[in-house]
Design an enzyme around this catalytic site. Structure first.
Site, PDB file in Angstrom:
ATOM      1  CG  PHE A   1      10.049  -5.068   2.365  1.00 58.38           C
ATOM      2  CD1 PHE A   1      10.776  -4.761   3.612  1.00 58.38           C
ATOM      3  CD2 PHE A   1       9.855  -3.268   1.708  1.00 58.38           C
ATOM      4  CE1 PHE A   1      11.700  -3.478   3.704  1.00 58.38           C
ATOM      5  CE2 PHE A   1       9.914  -2.117   1.955  1.00 58.38           C
ATOM      6  CZ  PHE A   1      11.211  -2.408   3.714  1.00 58.38           C
TER       7      PHE A   1
ATOM      8  CB  SER B   1      -1.003  -0.312   1.560  1.00 58.02           C
ATOM      9  OG  SER B   1      -0.169   0.073   2.628  1.00 58.02           O
ATOM     10  N   GLY B   2       1.878   0.725  -0.350  1.00 54.39           N
ATOM     11  CA  GLY B   2       3.041   2.414  -1.136  1.00 54.39           C
ATOM     12  C   GLY B   2       2.045   3.652  -1.929  1.00 54.39           C
TER      13      GLY B   2
ATOM     14  CE  LYS C   1      11.173   0.832   2.594  1.00 53.29           C
ATOM     15  NZ  LYS C   1      12.616   2.585   4.166  1.00 53.29           N
TER      16      LYS C   1
ATOM     17  CD  GLN D   1      11.700  -1.355  -4.796  1.00 49.92           C
ATOM     18  OE1 GLN D   1      11.319  -2.527  -5.678  1.00 49.92           O
ATOM     19  NE2 GLN D   1      12.499  -1.062  -4.122  1.00 49.92           N
TER      20      GLN D   1
ATOM     21  CG  PHE E   1       5.083  -2.203   6.884  1.00 49.99           C
ATOM     22  CD1 PHE E   1       5.579  -3.289   7.217  1.00 49.99           C
ATOM     23  CD2 PHE E   1       5.391  -1.127   7.571  1.00 49.99           C
ATOM     24  CE1 PHE E   1       6.630  -3.887   7.842  1.00 49.99           C
ATOM     25  CE2 PHE E   1       6.925  -1.130   8.058  1.00 49.99           C
ATOM     26  CZ  PHE E   1       7.158  -2.516   8.330  1.00 49.99           C
TER      27      PHE E   1
ATOM     28  CE  LYS F   1      11.335   2.538 -14.453  1.00 50.29           C
ATOM     29  NZ  LYS F   1      11.208   2.914 -13.089  1.00 50.29           N
TER      30      LYS F   1
HETATM   31  N1  LIG Z   1       5.830   4.717  -7.275  1.00 50.38           N
HETATM   32  C1  LIG Z   1       5.670   4.336  -8.257  1.00 50.38           C
HETATM   33  O1  LIG Z   1       5.215   5.048  -9.146  1.00 50.38           O
HETATM   34  C2  LIG Z   1       5.645   3.101  -9.270  1.00 50.38           C
HETATM   35  C3  LIG Z   1       5.013   2.647 -10.500  1.00 50.38           C
HETATM   36  C4  LIG Z   1       5.524   1.393 -11.000  1.00 50.38           C
HETATM   37  C5  LIG Z   1       5.693   0.790 -10.090  1.00 50.38           C
HETATM   38  N2  LIG Z   1       6.440   0.508  -9.170  1.00 50.38           N
HETATM   39  C6  LIG Z   1       6.831  -0.601  -8.117  1.00 50.38           C
HETATM   40  O2  LIG Z   1       6.358  -1.073  -7.065  1.00 50.38           O
HETATM   41  C7  LIG Z   1       7.067  -0.814  -6.015  1.00 50.38           C
HETATM   42  C8  LIG Z   1       6.546  -0.908  -4.572  1.00 50.38           C
HETATM   43  O3  LIG Z   1       6.378   0.698  -5.194  1.00 50.38           O
HETATM   44  P1  LIG Z   1       5.658   1.617  -3.815  1.00 50.38           P
HETATM   45  O4  LIG Z   1       5.580   2.904  -4.838  1.00 50.38           O
HETATM   46  O5  LIG Z   1       4.469   1.212  -4.085  1.00 50.38           O
HETATM   47  O6  LIG Z   1       6.016   1.524  -2.523  1.00 50.38           O
HETATM   48  P2  LIG Z   1       6.522   3.094  -1.810  1.00 50.38           P
HETATM   49  O7  LIG Z   1       7.848   3.165  -2.447  1.00 50.38           O
HETATM   50  O8  LIG Z   1       5.657   4.218  -2.257  1.00 50.38           O
HETATM   51  O9  LIG Z   1       6.651   2.709  -0.288  1.00 50.38           O
HETATM   52  C9  LIG Z   1       7.577   2.135   0.464  1.00 50.38           C
HETATM   53  C10 LIG Z   1       6.585   0.871   0.805  1.00 50.38           C
HETATM   54  O10 LIG Z   1       6.986  -0.079   1.634  1.00 50.38           O
HETATM   55  C11 LIG Z   1       6.577  -0.737   3.076  1.00 50.38           C
HETATM   56  N3  LIG Z   1       7.532  -0.885   3.814  1.00 50.38           N
HETATM   57  C12 LIG Z   1       8.150  -0.495   4.467  1.00 50.38           C
HETATM   58  N4  LIG Z   1       9.013  -0.800   5.840  1.00 50.38           N
HETATM   59  C13 LIG Z   1       8.544  -2.381   5.108  1.00 50.38           C
HETATM   60  C14 LIG Z   1       8.970  -3.752   5.715  1.00 50.38           C
HETATM   61  N5  LIG Z   1       9.598  -3.546   6.489  1.00 50.38           N
HETATM   62  N6  LIG Z   1       8.211  -4.593   4.992  1.00 50.38           N
HETATM   63  C15 LIG Z   1       7.390  -4.373   4.225  1.00 50.38           C
HETATM   64  N7  LIG Z   1       6.450  -3.222   3.458  1.00 50.38           N
HETATM   65  C16 LIG Z   1       7.580  -2.403   3.918  1.00 50.38           C
HETATM   66  C17 LIG Z   1       5.740   0.623   3.430  1.00 50.38           C
HETATM   67  O11 LIG Z   1       5.037   0.921   4.440  1.00 50.38           O
HETATM   68  C18 LIG Z   1       5.707   1.440   1.824  1.00 50.38           C
HETATM   69  O12 LIG Z   1       4.022   1.193   2.021  1.00 50.38           O
HETATM   70  C19 LIG Z   1       8.159  -0.683  -6.586  1.00 50.38           C
HETATM   71  O13 LIG Z   1       8.928  -2.138  -6.571  1.00 50.38           O
HETATM   72  C20 LIG Z   1       8.510  -0.246  -7.312  1.00 50.38           C
HETATM   73  O14 LIG Z   1       9.649  -0.245  -8.575  1.00 50.38           O
HETATM   74  C21 LIG Z   1       6.172   1.892  -7.905  1.00 50.38           C
HETATM   75  O1  LIG Z   2       9.173   6.893  -9.264  1.00 44.98           O
HETATM   76  P1  LIG Z   2      10.616   5.167 -10.203  1.00 44.98           P
HETATM   77  O2  LIG Z   2      11.750   6.085 -10.160  1.00 44.98           O
HETATM   78  O3  LIG Z   2      10.109   4.451  -9.105  1.00 44.98           O
HETATM   79  O4  LIG Z   2      10.072   4.860 -10.629  1.00 44.98           O
HETATM   80  C1  LIG Z   2       8.272   4.825 -10.948  1.00 44.98           C
HETATM   81  C2  LIG Z   2       8.029   4.087 -12.425  1.00 44.98           C
HETATM   82  O5  LIG Z   2       9.042   2.251 -12.209  1.00 44.98           O
HETATM   83  C3  LIG Z   2       8.053   4.791 -13.319  1.00 44.98           C
HETATM   84  O6  LIG Z   2       7.551   4.424 -14.804  1.00 44.98           O
END
Ligand SMILES: NC(=O)c1ccc[n+]([C@@H]2O[C@H](COP(=O)([O-])OP(=O)(O)OC[C@H]3O[C@@H](n4cnc5c(N)ncnc54)[C@H](O)[C@@H]3O)[C@@H](O)[C@H]2O)c1
Ligand SMILES: O=P(O)(O)OC[C@H](O)CO
Length: 322
Positions: A98, A12-13, A269, A271, A42, A205
């Site tokens: 995680f 739920s990030g 977080k 990546q 979380f 990427k």
């Molecule tokens: N944000 C974007 O725009 C985006 C877009 C596409 C893909 N992604 C991918 O989605 C995945 C998740 O990213 P996000 O953006 O939803 O998260 P985020 O980076 O916004 O948030 C971090 C999340 O990790 C949780 N967290 C913190 N400590 C933890 C622990 N010990 N155990 C489990 N969870 C914990 C937090 O509660 C929060 O929900 C990543 O692989 C990211 O690359 C993100």
């Molecule tokens: O904000 P970033 O760099 O984690 O990228 C978010 C998405 O993966 C873009 O597609």
């Protein structure tokens, strides 16, 4: 008629919440899905309240996706094992570091015939070499896995700005069901069978995006940044993503990646640096570091105190230029 499919969003990030907004709306709209969508949170305290309670009362993830209402049928569940009970479709969307612990926690509580979809961008570098995150999940849970990746910055998706995404799905029988669950007028889904290609592009990427941030932070031009940039997700991430943003701040301030993550991302977080480290391990094992100067440079700068001001020097000797 088949029983409605129950969906659980694990995470739920920023992205997890944006996806829960779409999935919640579609689950409420289509009979083939159970209306209630669980979303594992979380648990943490935000402004003196539990985040899960805020979401269930105010229908907003005020920490990770502020300013967007989630559908009321998206239910925040802080107990991970509880959240997956009875779910037919598991959407994995936690930062990749995680995922191991998440799988360990749910394996004895989930339906054995559930189908998984990973939205996680990252890789795992284990003793047997590089593994895709979907492979990690498949090997730990023995379920069919699919992936969804695209040029999808979460805030823009939540704003319902038009974009495209791709589901990688080897087993065609799941393709149309998952497309129906994810697609909206402004979030267009293509289903392809080449799941591994979709996933590895989504993971790699992020390293390039950190390099693009270095270019911005060091004041290089658009040509320089484009030299490390391909299409779609690379373009998006190199202009608007968090990896780029932190890369720029790193080059400008000299602060560490961890420090900047804390100061600028409010719990979200990165990546890219971790992926650079995992890919580095594999390239080193295979004696291929010199073939990937961009990935190597990002790794050395983030983890081995190599000066960021040398970033372009690292690229001037690219094997393609020799
Ligand atoms: N944000 C974007 O725009 C985006 C877009 C596409 C893909 N992604 C991918 O989605 C995945 C998740 O990213 P996000 O953006 O939803 O998260 P985020 O980076 O916004 O948030 C971090 C999340 O990790 C949780 N967290 C913190 N400590 C933890 C622990 N010990 N155990 C489990 N969870 C914990 C937090 O509660 C929060 O929900 C990543 O692989 C990211 O690359 C993100
Ligand atoms: O904000 P970033 O760099 O984690 O990228 C978010 C998405 O993966 C873009 O597609």
């Amino acid at each position: 008629m088949a029983a409605p499919k129950k969906v659980c969003v694990i995470g739920s990030g920023n992205w997890g919440s944006a996806i829960a907004k779409i999935v919640g709306a579609n689950a409420a709209r289509y009979d083939k899905f159970d209306t209630t969508v669980n979303m594992w949170v979380f648990e943490e305290t935000v402004n003196g309240r539990k985040l899960s309670e805020i979401i269930n009362t105010d229908h907003e993830n005020v920490k990770y996706l502020p300013g967007h209402k989630l559908p009321a049928n998206v239910v925040a569940v802080p107990d991970l094992a509880e959240s997956v009970k009875g779910a037919d479709i598991l959407i994995f969307v936690v930062p990749h570091q995680f995922i191991g612990r998440v799988c360990e926690t749910i394996k004895d509580h989930m339906k054995k015939d559930a189908v998984g979809m990973s939205l996680i961008k990252g890789v795992d570098a284990g003793p047997e070499g590089l593994k895709l995150i979907s492979e990690v999940i498949r090997s730990k849970l023995s379920i069919t896995m699919t992936v969804l990746m695209g040029a999808n910055i979460a805030n823009e998706v939540a704003d319902e700005k038009f974009c495209e995404t791709t589901i990688g799905c080897r087993d065609k029988s799941y393709g149309s069901l998952l497309k129906e669950l994810m697609e909206t007028t402004n979030f267009r889904v293509t289903v392809v069978e080449e799941s591994d290609v979709v996933e590895i592009c989504g993971a790699l990427k992020n390293i390039v995006a950190v390099g693009a941030g270095f270019c911005d932070g060091l004041g290089f031009g658009d040509n320089t940044k484009a030299a490390s940039c391909g299409v779609a997700d690379l373009i998006t991430t190199c202009y608007g993503g968090r990896n780029r943003k932190i890369g720029e701040a790193f080059a400008k301030t000299g602060k560490s990646i961890e420090q900047l993550e804390m100061e600028l991302l409010n719990g979200q977080k990165l990546q890219g640096p971790a992926t650079a480290s995992e890919v580095h391990q594999i390239l080193k094992q295979k004696n291929m570091l010199d073939k990937f100067p961009l990935f190597t440079a990002v790794h050395e700068i983030c983890f081995n105190s190599h000066p960021v001001t040398d970033f372009i020097k690292c690229l001037q000797n690219h094997p393609e230029h020799m």
